[in-house]
Design an enzyme around this catalytic site. Sequence first.
Site, mmCIF file in Angstrom:
data_model
loop_
_atom_site.group_PDB
_atom_site.id
_atom_site.type_symbol
_atom_site.label_atom_id
_atom_site.label_comp_id
_atom_site.label_asym_id
_atom_site.label_seq_id
_atom_site.Cartn_x
_atom_site.Cartn_y
_atom_site.Cartn_z
ATOM 1 N N HIS A 203 60.778 -7.311 51.723
ATOM 2 C CA HIS A 203 62.233 -7.304 51.870
ATOM 3 C C HIS A 203 62.792 -8.548 52.549
ATOM 4 O O HIS A 203 63.977 -8.825 52.453
ATOM 5 C CB HIS A 203 62.681 -6.089 52.686
ATOM 6 C CG HIS A 203 62.463 -6.255 54.163
ATOM 7 N ND1 HIS A 203 61.250 -6.028 54.763
ATOM 8 C CD2 HIS A 203 63.304 -6.655 55.154
ATOM 9 C CE1 HIS A 203 61.349 -6.257 56.053
ATOM 10 N NE2 HIS A 203 62.578 -6.651 56.322
ATOM 11 N N ARG A 204 61.965 -9.305 53.238
ATOM 12 C CA ARG A 204 62.480 -10.385 54.086
ATOM 13 C C ARG A 204 63.105 -11.495 53.247
ATOM 14 O O ARG A 204 62.529 -11.931 52.250
ATOM 15 C CB ARG A 204 61.373 -10.922 54.980
ATOM 16 C CG ARG A 204 61.863 -11.806 56.109
ATOM 17 C CD ARG A 204 60.765 -12.067 57.110
ATOM 18 N NE ARG A 204 60.422 -10.858 57.829
ATOM 19 C CZ ARG A 204 61.054 -10.410 58.926
ATOM 20 N NH1 ARG A 204 62.088 -11.086 59.403
ATOM 21 N NH2 ARG A 204 60.672 -9.304 59.521
#
Length: 354
Positions: A203-204
């Site tokens: 997700h980063r």
Amino acid sequence: MKLLTIVGARPQFIKASVVSKAIIEQGGLSEKIIHTGQHFDTNMSEIFFDQLGIPRPDFQLDIHGGSHGEMTGRMLMEIERVMIHEKPDRVLVYGDTNSTLAGALAAAKLHIPVAHIEAGLRSFNMRMPEEINRILTDQMSDLLFCPTQTAITNLTKEGFSDKPVKILKSGDVMQDSAMFFARRASKPEGFNISDGFVLATLHRAENTDDRIRLKSIVDALNIIHNTVAPVLLPLHPRTRKIIEETGLALEVNLIDPVGYLEMIWLLQRCGLVLTDSGGVQKEAFFFSRPCVTMRDQTEWVELVEAGANVLCGADSCLITAAVRDGINRIVQDNEHLYGGGQAAPFIADHLSRL
């Protein structure tokens, strides 16, 4: 003492669940909660209040979306209004999100003391918004609850020992949560993979917003799934949309984001964790699972030093090799790196004696 707690993102809900419980059990403290709305969909927000028994927020700001500056500015305005009305004795903030920074800044401007849970963490990468939030929040706090000795050392090197602040090694409230909720873990709906799978999260922004890094990671996930072990990837809609828009194809088991109790169930049964999350690195360790981290730095350096976590960046070959080497290895916590699950009572006790 009248506490005002500020939360807004998944890890903060988990941390607040055990600290709020300890505050109630301690006595002599009252707490009201602001939920900024930074994480707003059901699986990332409301489900945590339902599952973990966190008291319902007294204030729901519903602020999400937009740039970092826009989001933080809107939070600052609304949090300040609540603080002026409530007049708390102390503000309690968690971690390193925009909600954390906005809460600490609003309190500092109003001369309200700030306690920062998870203080002193550093990845030493100023391109990460979280790193900026951590550093600024520590500077505005007078009570710094550090999860590890490494965090205390970071603050000492930055000159905090000469500042009018109190630095305490509290242990990590995430371990309190993991131990407390492990017995309530629940199987995700539709799950049908045998134990020993690779549990992945992605997700980063440094990975999802960089096409080259994202392609390399997707390639690694596909190779691992087809040659090492099945990969299970709970994927947030934002990341799923980015992958689709870039024309990449994931050949893994995709599911929607899961709640905390379902995540614990998966951690208890996987053979390895592959992640770019900060909190999931620790959660893997709490359940004795090896971790491979798709980042260039980590704030949890003690896990790397202990051999429990391997940093691979976004290099497909390094990621694949690390997973192949680490799968199904059992990780031991011989040094009780994170306090053994007693952080929340420690924090509540110290707050009650201020």
